[in-house]
Write a protein that holds these residues in place. Structure first.
Motif, PDB file in Angstrom:
ATOM      1  N   TRP B 162       0.842  -1.202   0.000  1.00  0.00           N
ATOM      2  CA  TRP B 162       0.000   0.000   0.000  1.00  0.00           C
ATOM      3  C   TRP B 162       0.873   1.247   0.000  1.00  0.00           C
ATOM      4  O   TRP B 162       0.595   2.222  -0.688  1.00  0.00           O
ATOM      5  N   PHE B 163       1.912   1.207   0.851  1.00  0.00           N
ATOM      6  CA  PHE B 163       2.801   2.372   0.922  1.00  0.00           C
ATOM      7  C   PHE B 163       3.506   2.590  -0.420  1.00  0.00           C
ATOM      8  O   PHE B 163       3.716   3.726  -0.837  1.00  0.00           O
ATOM      9  N   TYR B 164       3.876   1.514  -1.085  1.00  0.00           N
ATOM     10  CA  TYR B 164       4.530   1.669  -2.391  1.00  0.00           C
ATOM     11  C   TYR B 164       3.546   2.273  -3.396  1.00  0.00           C
ATOM     12  O   TYR B 164       3.900   3.155  -4.196  1.00  0.00           O
ATOM     13  N   ILE B 165       2.292   1.781  -3.369  1.00  0.00           N
ATOM     14  CA  ILE B 165       1.282   2.306  -4.312  1.00  0.00           C
ATOM     15  C   ILE B 165       1.106   3.812  -4.089  1.00  0.00           C
ATOM     16  O   ILE B 165       1.115   4.605  -5.038  1.00  0.00           O
ATOM     17  N   ALA B 166       0.965   4.203  -2.824  1.00  0.00           N
ATOM     18  CA  ALA B 166       0.763   5.631  -2.521  1.00  0.00           C
ATOM     19  C   ALA B 166       1.954   6.452  -3.001  1.00  0.00           C
ATOM     20  O   ALA B 166       1.788   7.555  -3.543  1.00  0.00           O
ATOM     21  N   SER B 167       3.143   5.932  -2.815  1.00  0.00           N
ATOM     22  CA  SER B 167       4.349   6.665  -3.224  1.00  0.00           C
ATOM     23  C   SER B 167       4.382   6.829  -4.739  1.00  0.00           C
ATOM     24  O   SER B 167       4.638   7.931  -5.248  1.00  0.00           O
ATOM     25  N   ILE B 168       4.132   5.747  -5.456  1.00  0.00           N
ATOM     26  CA  ILE B 168       4.238   5.799  -6.923  1.00  0.00           C
ATOM     27  C   ILE B 168       3.210   6.778  -7.502  1.00  0.00           C
ATOM     28  O   ILE B 168       3.536   7.616  -8.356  1.00  0.00           O
ATOM     29  N   ILE B 169       1.987   6.699  -7.018  1.00  0.00           N
ATOM     30  CA  ILE B 169       0.935   7.575  -7.554  1.00  0.00           C
ATOM     31  C   ILE B 169       1.214   9.036  -7.201  1.00  0.00           C
ATOM     32  O   ILE B 169       1.166   9.930  -8.055  1.00  0.00           O
TER      33      ILE B 169
END
Lengths: 74, 727
Positions: B162-169
């Motif tokens: 989830w943290f990776y998704i938030a960072s990428i977006i």
């Protein structure tokens, strides 16, 4: 854009912080209440173990067979 | 039904590549950091035009943020994502493109920044072609990442993902919107935003670059690697859910706290403060979750350097995320802003949180990636203690420097006058602290070099060929769990059972869209009023566009990185108006593409510099600052007196400004001739005052024109060097 500018301008900027705060508290409560409910603990326990069950083979050993995790819904 | 198992292997080659890039750029970035620390302690370390403080400072920040921390994040993401999703990366080719593309961008930054190509926006200095390259590489990374999610064999997405998704977006959104600009040459552009709006966009980006590049991805790494190293699950998975959503929802609002008491409207500043203070809750929730993951395993910390690094990293995260909200409170900020306090705060996070998370992760990864044991645990211990001592020396000295600066700037004597009216008095007081910082930085860099040596020696002990381990997992859709829990009860039961959230967690597209909505809605909430309401930026009739020569002088000011040390934003405090003049108004910077308010005062504010000194004073000062102020730490710029001004590009620059809405009038057709006319005046004035002759076609004339213009519009004082009929 003029009408949007008028609408935003007429909304009163001093209240923005309060509106933003209310929005946040709503979202926070939406997450918090279910979290505090004492259900699905076993599922969270299993989810928390995911990094420990990632099929990483240990050098020099045969990879362990996968362990099915409980409560996995299709 | 029996599960059908897929056999596959993970791509660890890409992880190894990113790991080595992390080490390489870490040393480079910290070496540049040490050099600029030396330059502040002794200006003799400014080694010529291309290696002066103003050009190297952005190189340092870009190298440690995007090269060192960026490659560390990619190392951890590529390793953990594959294992958490039970899938090899979507495409090995895209992984390689991501790696080499990112390294090419870093090299481009390392070349262009010392050459003076910069957009003058902190952490977004790189010029437009490189910005486009960053966007392309980031999109490739996103395709590869989300493609891996699509082919995963694990239905539930672990919190790290989830943290990776938030960072990428979020990084994609921030990067694109803050860097919107119109090119005025192959490596020159002007931001489409100006003044207050540009300042808002920059710090919306700047603060969230820290949040979504240096915090959320590292939290993802924490949630994966700490349980691995401690060999026990995260303390509370529920807390991690709360941590994630609260952080994502709050962080994006906090940017305006970087602009307290500036010309930014007060409502935006207050909003930023409010959300920043609330950020302490999720941040400390995350810290506690990280530290308590070690429950029952604290005895391992004594013997295990990996855990030592993680414990100190999470502790540093806790300290800096306590300090951040505190610094966002307006009264505290009024003391700390523009001072070294902010630098100390940043380095608690960067050296402690990012640096030590990276070290702990790589020490844990190295034996697994190189399929051998760590070369020396003793050296790892040595690294830990030396680097810790380095951090302590760095932050204690720079906290002291910052508070000293802040207090000296605002001190009045018993007669009601500034106690330290000469800016240089504060600078001189800081010198011992700057030398202690050099010592701290040297220790941290020493630790880094030992770290690199240890990892390289571990790599040297690798087998001739790496074993490629085959793992097995059931593909999604073929595996039916033996004890699927039936859903009972109505809507309330689904709500309290958090079934709706579990649905999100398993639907990456929905989850990603919700993250994007949280980020975009919060951003629009602040951006729309800032851009739409005219009262936010009242115009001032006497404020006119820069003349063509002043415009190119401003570009030289940007090229030399003057904004790294000098602010152009006087806050409405008596100690500032006494020292610098009338406080800055929003309408003063409406033609400033980009804004140059600055964030730090290593030297004095320049917002009212025009008319203070004659042109010759500026020439002498730029040529040799210590000939004017004996103890000045400003770098010399003698090349400005010898390098020819590029008059041929002025028309293009003016045209782009006009395209952005700056009312240039006649200058649209005759910018070059207007620039020549003003340069002739300035050169004659300098020569008449006893200065060097023949400066009319040199860069210094343009810079003098710009400096002489600063702040004069609002005082209705025309600089002596304004040409007849000029603005």
């Amino acid at each position: 854009m003029k009408s949007l500018a008028d609408a935003v301008g007429a909304s009163g900027l001093s209240g923005y912080a309060i509106v933003a705060l209310v929005l946040f508290v709503f979202a926070f409560v939406l997450i918090l209440i279910p979290l505090m409910a004492p259900s699905r603990d076993a599922e969270y326990e299993a989810d928390g173990r995911m990094p420990l069950d990632d099929l990483t083979p240990i050098p020099g050993r045969t990879p362990a067979p996968p362990t099915p995790r409980p409560q996995q819904h299709a | 039904m029996e599960a059908r198992l897929d056999s596959f292997s993970y791509d660890d080659a890409i992880v190894r590549k990113f790991l080595f890039a992390t080490l390489l750029w870490g040393v480079v970035g910290m070496l540049v950091g040490l050099l600029i620390a030396l330059q502040l302690a002794n200006p003799a370390f400014n080694l010529g035009q291309y290696l002066s403080f103003g050009r190297l400072r952005p190189l340092h920040t870009n190298a440690v943020i995007f090269a060192f921390a960026g490659n560390a994040v990619f190392t951890g993401i590529y390793y953990s994502t594959q294992r958490l999703l039970k899938a090899r990366m979507f495409s090995d080719a895209l992984s390689r493109f991501h790696f080499w593309g990112w390294q090419a961008i870093i090299v481009a930054a390392a070349i262009t920044l010392p050459l003076g190509y910069t957009q003058a926006k902190e952490y977004a200095e790189l010029e437009w072609p490189i910005d486009i390259a960053i966007a392309v590489v980031w999109v490739v990374f996103a395709i590869n990442f989300f493609g891996t999610i699509a082919k995963r064999r694990e239905r539930h997405l672990y919190v790290a993902i989830w943290f990776y998704i938030a960072s990428i977006i979020t990084v994609a959104v921030l990067h694109i919107f803050n860097n919107l600009s119109i090119p005025a040459g192959p490596l020159k552009s002007y931001s489409i935003y100006a003044g207050v709006q540009d300042a808002f966009m920059q710090w919306w980006y700047g603060h969230n670059a820290v949040a979504f590049f240096l915090t959320t991805p590292f939290l993802g790494l924490m949630y994966y690697f700490m349980p691995k190293a401690a060999e026990r699950p995260v303390f509370s998975y529920k807390l991690s859910i709360l941590h994630f959503w609260t952080l994502v929802f709050l962080y994006i609002w906090a940017g305006p706290h970087h602009l307290h008491y500036t010309a930014l409207p007060d409502w935006a500043s207050t909003l930023g403060m409010l959300f920043s203070v609330m950020l302490i809750a999720p941040s400390w929730g995350g810290m506690i979750n990280g530290l308590l993951t070690l429950r029952g395993a604290w005895q391992k910390v004594v013997d295990e350097p990996v855990l030592k690094f993680f414990v100190l990293a999470v502790t540093a995260y806790g300290m800096s995320t306590f300090e951040g909200p505190m610094l966002s409170i307006k009264s505290v900020n009024s003391l700390a802003h523009y001072t070294d306090w902010i630098i100390a705060h940043v380095h608690t996070g960067a050296l402690g949180w990012n640096g030590f998370m990276t070290a702990g992760m790589i020490y844990w990864l190295a034996p697994r990636l190189f399929q051998t044991s760590l070369y020396s645990k003793k050296l790892a211990e040595w690294h830990f203690w030396v680097a810790t001592l380095g951090i302590l020396l760095y932050v204690t000295s720079i906290y002291s420097a910052g508070i000293t600066q802040g207090l000296m700037w605002r001190a009045f004597d018993e007669t009601g006058r500034l106690q330290f009216p000469d800016f240089i008095e504060t600078t001189m007081r800081l010198m011992p602290m700057y030398w202690v910082r050099v010592a701290g930085g040297t220790l941290y860099l020493s630790g880094m070099i030992v770290f690199v040596y240890n990892i390289v020696m571990t790599w040297a002990g690798r087998p001739k060929t790496y074993d490629v381990f085959v793992v097995q997992a059931a593909p999604l859709g073929t595996y039916v769990p033996p004890q699927a829990a039936p859903v009972v009860g109505g809507a309330w039961a689904r709500f309290t059972g958090l079934l709706w959230h579990r649905t999100w967690e398993r639907l990456p597209l929905t989850f990603s869209v919700l993250v994007a909505v949280a980020v975009i809605v919060a951003s629009l909430f602040e951006i729309l009023p800032t851009f739409l309401i005219k009262s936010n930026v009242p115009t001032i009739a006497s404020v006119k566009p820069y003349t063509p020569l002043e415009l190119v002088g401003r570009d030289l000011y940007i090229r030399e990185g003057c904004f790294n040390c000098h602010s152009q934003m006087i806050r409405p405090f008596r100690h500032e108006t006494e020292r610098y003049g009338e406080y800055s108004k929003p309408g003063e910077s409406i033609y400033d593409h980009p804004f140059l308010w600055g964030s730090r005062r290593i030297g004095p504010d320049l917002a009212r510099e025009g008319g203070k000194y004659p042109a010759l004073w500026h020439v002498r000062h730029m040529q040799d600052p210590r000939s004017i102020t004996a103890k000045s730490i400003m770098p010399p710029y003698p090349h400005l007196l010898t390098q020819d001004l590029d008059f041929a590009t002025i028309q293009k620059r003016v045209d782009v400004m006009a395209m952005l809405g700056v009312p240039y009038g006649d200058a649209i057709n005759k910018a070059e001739s207007m620039a020549h006319a003003q340069a002739d005046l300035i050169a004659a004035d300098i020569e008449k005052a006893g200065g060097p002759a023949g400066l009319k076609d040199k860069e210094i004339t343009a810079l003098v024109a710009y400096l002489e213009r600063l702040g004069v519009d609002i005082r209705a004082v025309k600089p002596v060097t304004t040409p007849p009929g000029g603005n």
